[in-house]
Design an enzyme around this catalytic site. Structure first.
Site, PDB file in Angstrom:
ATOM      1  N   LYS A 207       0.864  -1.183   0.000  1.00 45.91           N
ATOM      2  CA  LYS A 207       0.000   0.000   0.000  1.00 45.91           C
ATOM      3  C   LYS A 207       0.901   1.234   0.000  1.00 45.91           C
ATOM      4  O   LYS A 207       1.943   1.236   0.676  1.00 45.91           O
ATOM      5  CB  LYS A 207      -0.892  -0.033   1.253  1.00 45.91           C
TER       6      LYS A 207
ATOM      7  N   SER B  72      -9.867   2.097   2.893  1.00 49.20           N
ATOM      8  CA  SER B  72      -8.980   2.877   2.059  1.00 49.20           C
ATOM      9  C   SER B  72      -7.972   2.035   1.270  1.00 49.20           C
ATOM     10  O   SER B  72      -7.359   2.533   0.340  1.00 49.20           O
ATOM     11  CB  SER B  72      -8.190   3.875   2.918  1.00 49.20           C
TER      12      SER B  72
ATOM     13  N   SER C   7     -10.098  -0.393   7.035  1.00 49.52           N
ATOM     14  CA  SER C   7      -9.532  -0.291   5.683  1.00 49.52           C
ATOM     15  C   SER C   7      -8.848  -1.532   5.145  1.00 49.52           C
ATOM     16  O   SER C   7      -8.445  -1.542   3.983  1.00 49.52           O
ATOM     17  CB  SER C   7      -8.543   0.870   5.614  1.00 49.52           C
TER      18      SER C   7
HETATM   19  N1  GLN Z   1     -13.233   4.297   6.300  1.00 43.82           N
HETATM   20  C1  GLN Z   1     -12.674   4.732   7.548  1.00 43.82           C
HETATM   21  C2  GLN Z   1     -12.263   6.180   7.439  1.00 43.82           C
HETATM   22  O1  GLN Z   1     -12.503   6.761   6.453  1.00 43.82           O
HETATM   23  C3  GLN Z   1     -11.517   3.867   7.934  1.00 43.82           C
HETATM   24  C4  GLN Z   1     -10.291   4.168   7.181  1.00 43.82           C
HETATM   25  C5  GLN Z   1      -9.129   3.318   7.567  1.00 43.82           C
HETATM   26  O2  GLN Z   1      -9.266   2.276   8.204  1.00 43.82           O
HETATM   27  N2  GLN Z   1      -7.955   3.782   7.224  1.00 43.82           N
HETATM   28  O3  GLN Z   1     -11.705   6.741   8.323  1.00 43.82           O
END
Ligand code: GLN
Length: 485
Positions: free
Chosen positions: A79, A154, A178
């Site tokens: 990532k 994400s 995410s």
């Molecule tokens: N979707 C969640 C957010 O927008 C979690 C994101 C994540 O785990 N990095 O914060």
């Protein structure tokens, strides 16, 4: 005959050991797929073709010398949140779109030491804020099962690339879901280990008390291989846990008979779509057949998770992102008039709308007049949620829920409604708030799109999660199919 990309990591390692194919051949086969499939999918921000070939040749030499490393020759992707020396590390943002990292994160180093071959860096929501990969400066990623739909976020790039067979596995991070939500939406296995299990050194910070690295793979067994390589104590991360890492690979076959699986009644009274309920009840039948016991548990403060997360995560992000000021590294606006102008225009031009929204919310929640009312209150509620888990785990070994509220959704469908987007993580956020490990595995399909279920456990019991997921996968087929691309 399955194609090379379709082999599990264990099968790939065997094939390399037996010289059925070389590491270079394996790497070339992935590079060829990336060239053919990724222009449409957009799962990679950077492909490091030449470096990958060099590493693959080194790996072949180790096989020839009879001294391969644990993941020798396995092609993976990182990532784009993990700093990689000499390679663009953008975190999905314009703010870092020119940032060639001068050093590597511990995770990247550990995979180097394990002999794996890095193919490139994957697309992601900007600074890991989002659930659809649509906040990326580098454009949205498409779901390999349906290119009109999102891959989740994400870690959408990591999920899409593994699901499409463009890497054998990928690293990812999970602050509120995410890893697990994209795993569910792309039909993969995704594990977020216990907070502190995987080093955060060199992993671009979003919300430091919640961020945790993990992996996205086809199967639980693949996840065991990759998680083993990336886990362990790191003196460079003050929150890293100094505890031994179990042998996830050897422990994965241990029996799960007698394990007690809890179903939180708060989750299941939520009016879930029928196909989600059905996929879970079918999975429960498999677990019962395997000799586990299913019982209801209570997590009374669960409804606080989403609001608590959306105070704590923005608060921490507003502190972490203050380092992007145009002075030392990253984006800098053109011709600043003075220092204030430099700060303001750099941030105005360098950050996207979701990041700005979070920084504003977080700054507000931490401001002198509101700290007690929002941030401190959220910390207290976080403690209550963690306490609920402590209580529940007195009577069960694992807690099961859906991973996401539904199958993937259309690109653009939720991007103008932040709260709708935030609800994607309703089932995943509690584990981050409590620092617990959790895994998502495929458990069904609806309209051709994957559905996932989540298992959570006590701290440091990743092995139990992997084992339970593995036994489920030995008795189901959902993890086996590939999108036709
Ligand atoms: N979707 C969640 C957010 O927008 C979690 C994101 C994540 O785990 N990095 O914060």
């Amino acid at each position: 005959m399955p194609e090379l990309y379709q082999l599990t990591i264990k099968e790939k390692l065997e094939g390399l050991k037996n010289s059925s194919f070389s590491s270079l051949e394996l790497t070339e086969s992935y590079l060829e797929r990336i060239k053919r499939i990724d222009p449409e999918l957009n799962s990679y921000i950077t492909v490091i073709e030449e470096e990958a070939r060099v590493k693959a040749k080194e790996s072949d030499q180790r096989y020839q010398a009879g001294s391969p490393l644990p993941l020798d020759g396995i092609p993976i992707a990182h990532k784009d949140i993990f700093c990689t020396e000499g390679v663009l590390t953008s975190c999905g943002s314009k703010m870092l779109a020119n940032f060639i990292s001068p050093y590597s994160s511990t995770v990247v180093k550990k995979y180097e030491e394990s002999g794996s071959v890095v193919l490139g860096k994957t697309n992601m929501d900007e600074f890991a804020m989002g659930s659809s990969n649509e906040t990326s400066y580098f454009g949205p990623v498409k779901n390999p099962w349906n290119n009109k739909c999102v891959p989740g976020g994400s870690s959408g790039g990591s999920a899409a690339c593994v699901s499409a067979g463009l890497a054998a596995g990928a690293t990812a991070t999970d602050t509120g879901g995410s890893i697990r939500q994209p795993a569910a939406l792309c039909g993969l296995t995704g594990i977020k280990p216990t907070y502190g299990r995987v080093s955060r050194y060199g992993m671009v910070a979003f919300a430091s008390s919640l961020d945790q690295g993990g992996v996205l793979t086809k199967t639980a067994e693949d996840a065991a291989y990759l998680l083993k390589a990336m886990s362990g104590h790191d003196p460079k991360d003050s929150t890293s846990l100094n505890v031994e890492v179990p042998d996830y690979i050897n422990e994965i076959n241990q029996d799960i008979k007698g394990l007690r699986i809890g179903l939180p009644k708060e989750f299941f009274s939520m009016n879930l779509p029928q196909h989600v309920e059905k996929s879970i009840s079918d999975a429960l039948k498999v677990f019962e057949k395997l000799g586990t016991k299913i019982k209801e548990v209570e997590l009374p403060h669960l409804d606080l998770s989403l609001p608590v997360y959306y105070v704590i995560a923005p608060a921490e992000c507003s502190a972490n992102l203050s380092r992007y000021d145009g002075v030392k590294f990253g984006y800098r606006c053109e011709n600043p008039k003075d220092l204030d102008d430099l700060y303001m225009r750099t941030r105005e031009e360098g950050f996207g709308p979701e990041v700005k929204r979070r920084v504003l919310i977080g700054t507000y929640a931490l401001s002198a007049g509101y700290y007690d009312a929002y941030y401190l209150k959220a910390l207290k509620c976080r403690r209550l949620i963690a306490g609920d888990f402590d209580n529940a785990f007195k009577s069960v070994d694992l807690i099961l829920s859906p991973t996401a509220p539904d199958i993937s959704f259309a690109l653009g469908e939720k991007s103008s409604n932040p709260v709708e987007m935030y609800k994607q993580d309703i089932f995943t956020i509690p584990a981050n708030l409590a620092g617990l490990p959790a895994i998502s595995i495929p458990c069904g399909k609806h309209k051709g799109l994957p559905l996932g279920l989540q298992l959570m456990s006590k701290s440091l019991e990743e092995s139990k999660l992997l084992r339970t997921a593995h036994h489920f996968q030995l008795n189901s087929d959902w993890h086996k199919s590939w999108p036709s691309l």
